[in-house]
Motif scaffolding. Structure first.
Motif, short mmCIF file in Angstrom:
data_model
loop_
_atom_site.label_atom_id
_atom_site.label_comp_id
_atom_site.label_asym_id
_atom_site.label_seq_id
_atom_site.Cartn_x
_atom_site.Cartn_y
_atom_site.Cartn_z
N MET A 68 0.84 -1.20 0.00
CA MET A 68 0.00 0.00 0.00
C MET A 68 0.88 1.26 0.00
SD MET A 68 -3.20 1.19 0.22
CE MET A 68 -4.40 0.26 1.16
N PRO A 69 0.56 2.26 -0.83
CA PRO A 69 1.31 3.53 -0.79
C PRO A 69 1.01 4.29 0.50
CG PRO A 69 -0.56 3.70 -2.30
CD PRO A 69 -0.49 2.26 -1.87
N ARG A 70 1.64 3.85 1.58
CA ARG A 70 1.28 4.31 2.93
C ARG A 70 1.47 5.79 3.16
NH1 ARG A 70 4.82 1.66 6.79
NH2 ARG A 70 6.22 1.03 5.12
N ASN A 71 2.47 6.37 2.53
CA ASN A 71 2.81 7.76 2.81
C ASN A 71 2.12 8.74 1.87
OD1 ASN A 71 4.59 6.98 4.90
ND2 ASN A 71 6.16 6.47 3.39
N GLY A 110 -4.62 -2.45 10.78
CA GLY A 110 -4.32 -2.40 9.36
C GLY A 110 -4.49 -1.01 8.79
N GLY A 111 -5.55 -0.32 9.23
CA GLY A 111 -5.77 1.05 8.78
C GLY A 111 -4.65 1.97 9.17
N PHE A 112 -4.18 1.82 10.42
CA PHE A 112 -3.05 2.65 10.90
C PHE A 112 -1.79 2.37 10.09
CE2 PHE A 112 0.82 2.43 13.50
CZ PHE A 112 1.02 3.78 13.75
N VAL A 113 -1.49 1.10 9.89
CA VAL A 113 -0.26 0.72 9.18
C VAL A 113 -0.26 1.26 7.76
CG1 VAL A 113 1.02 -1.23 8.21
CG2 VAL A 113 0.19 -1.32 10.57
N MET A 114 -1.41 1.18 7.09
CA MET A 114 -1.47 1.54 5.68
C MET A 114 -1.95 2.96 5.42
SD MET A 114 -2.80 -2.12 4.17
CE MET A 114 -3.83 -2.58 5.55
N GLY A 115 -2.18 3.71 6.50
CA GLY A 115 -2.64 5.08 6.32
C GLY A 115 -4.06 5.17 5.80
#
Length: 422
Positions: A68-71, A110-115
């Motif tokens: 996932m493009p987290r940033n 999961g939401g936190f990790v992947m933004g």
């Protein structure tokens, strides 16, 4: 027993927030909200755990989350696939019934990790009790201030919604599921682009199975290596197996990966009424059937079942005794895939109909000498020629049934009846 998804099953009101927190629930989530755990640390622990997708594909969860493009500042989503339409699979509905908060916490992590600030749990429409239990747990989580905006005065935002499906098997395929959430007809999308780049509402999205999300909080609480050590190489942790069919005690069993099939069969009370084991479908109806001789030597993990000639799939173990007519069984499965094909791809739309009609003709005593070759030819034309895996799911049982029990089909064609005496 190293229980993860069914950790609190023996306690009254095990589905409640009070019981979940009493047994360490939301401890990882609270640490995240306090800034004590980073997204990179979580991904590293998940990679170390060896957790692989529990919905059938078996893709490493930590690696999937890292895609996932987290940033990126764009809106992102996490989606839980609780559709569970594979015949023989009964585990995810019980997680939602007895341990729904583990799914909520896992999705929030999961939401936190992947933004991703928004999540959806897509639940099969017939699962009214699991749906109601999950909705009740979701309400408890919101009332406790564990979800929403600036949770616990942190900078973390995560809202979670439930979406009910309408009972279409095809919506278990992740892109058809996304189409359904968007209010469209549930049909698979072409890939690429993949959901991690263009998913729900055209935004980056990660979809995981119910059991996958439910495993995450305990893995992070105990450590990735702890989970990996429960299982075997390339198959970390424990796994829920739904054992059904001709057994004394059909149920869901949470056991370490690598458990011998014969031990799992013993947990289910063995074969009914003293009959003999004849065949096993180890991963749900879309995975190849195995003979008793092969099944009794396999271990319940990805590599062990692959070595035996099948797939772990969703862990849906269908046991058949020596009263089973394999022609009738395959005809029933073929009808299911014919009925559930979304019709988008010609090989699946037309091929599943051919498979069912030829098998039905054999069952009606009108089989032809070349029907077996016809079935294999149609299966070959379906395999690998459809947008999603439903076509393969319809073709693989045909090939494996004919390979392992060909004599039953030949007998039925020649004599117009089953060779099995029940």
């Amino acid at each position: 027993m190293n229980e993860v998804c069914f950790k609190n099953l023996d306690q009254e009101n095990c589905q409640s927030l009070a019981v979940y927190e009493k047994n360490g629930g939301y401890s990882v989530w609270r640490k995240i909200l306090k800034g004590e755990i980073s997204a990179d640390e979580i991904i590293n622990e998940l990679k170390a755990s060896g957790l692989r997708g529990r919905g059938g594909a078996g893709f490493p969860t930590g690696l999937k989350w890292s895609f996932m493009p987290r940033n990126s500042d764009v809106q992102k989503y996490v989606v839980c696939n609780s559709d569970e339409g594979e015949p023989g699979t009964c585990k995810d509905r019980d997680i939602l019934r007895y341990n729904p908060h583990s799914v909520i916490e896992g999705m929030a992590i999961g939401g936190f990790v992947m933004g991703a600030t928004v999540g959806y749990n897509y639940i099969r429409g017939e699962f009214m009790e699991p749906f109601e239990r999950f909705e009740s747990a979701l309400k408890e989580a919101y009332e406790a201030g564990l979800l929403g905006k600036n949770i616990q005065k942190s900078t973390v935002n995560f809202d979670l919604h439930t979406h009910l499906g309408a009972g279409a098997y095809i919506c278990g395929e992740e892109t058809a599921l996304l189409e359904s959430i968007e209010g469209k007809k549930g049909q698979p999308r072409f890939k690429p682009p993949f959901p991690a780049n263009v998913g729900l509402f055209g935004k980056p999205t990660t979809i995981n199975n119910t059991e996958s999300f439910a495993s995450v909080p305990e893995i992070l609480a105990q450590g990735g290596q702890w989970f990996a050590d429960i299982g075997v190489e390339n198959s970390g942790g424990c796994k829920l197996f739904s054992v059904s069919g001709h057994v004394q005690n059909p149920a869901n069993f949470e056991v370490p990966m690598g458990t011998p099939f014969k031990d799992l069969l013993a947990m289910a009370g063995g074969i009914k009424k003293g009959r003999k084991l004849k065949a096993v479908i180890p991963g749900g109806s879309s995975t190849p059937v195995l003979t008793a001789e092969v099944a009794m030597t396999m271990t319940m993990d990805y590599d062990g079942i692959e070595k035996a000639g099948s797939m772990l799939g969703a862990g849906s173990v269908i046991v058949m005794d020596d009263t089973t007519c394999m022609v009738a069984t395959l005809t029933r499965l073929a009808h299911f895939y014919y009925d559930e094909s979304c019709g988008q791809c010609t090989p699946c739309r037309e091929g599943t109909g051919w498979l069912y009609r030829v098998l039905k003709r054999i069952m009606d005593g009108k089989g032809k000498a070349d029907d077996i070759d016809l079935l294999l030819g149609v299966s070959d034309k379906i395999m690998g020629n459809t947008i999603c895996a439903l076509g393969d799911a319809a073709a693989m049982p045909v090939e494996s049934f004919l390979r392992n029990f060909r004599e039953e089909f030949e007998y039925y064609i020649e004599y117009g009846k089953s060779m099995v005496k029940g």
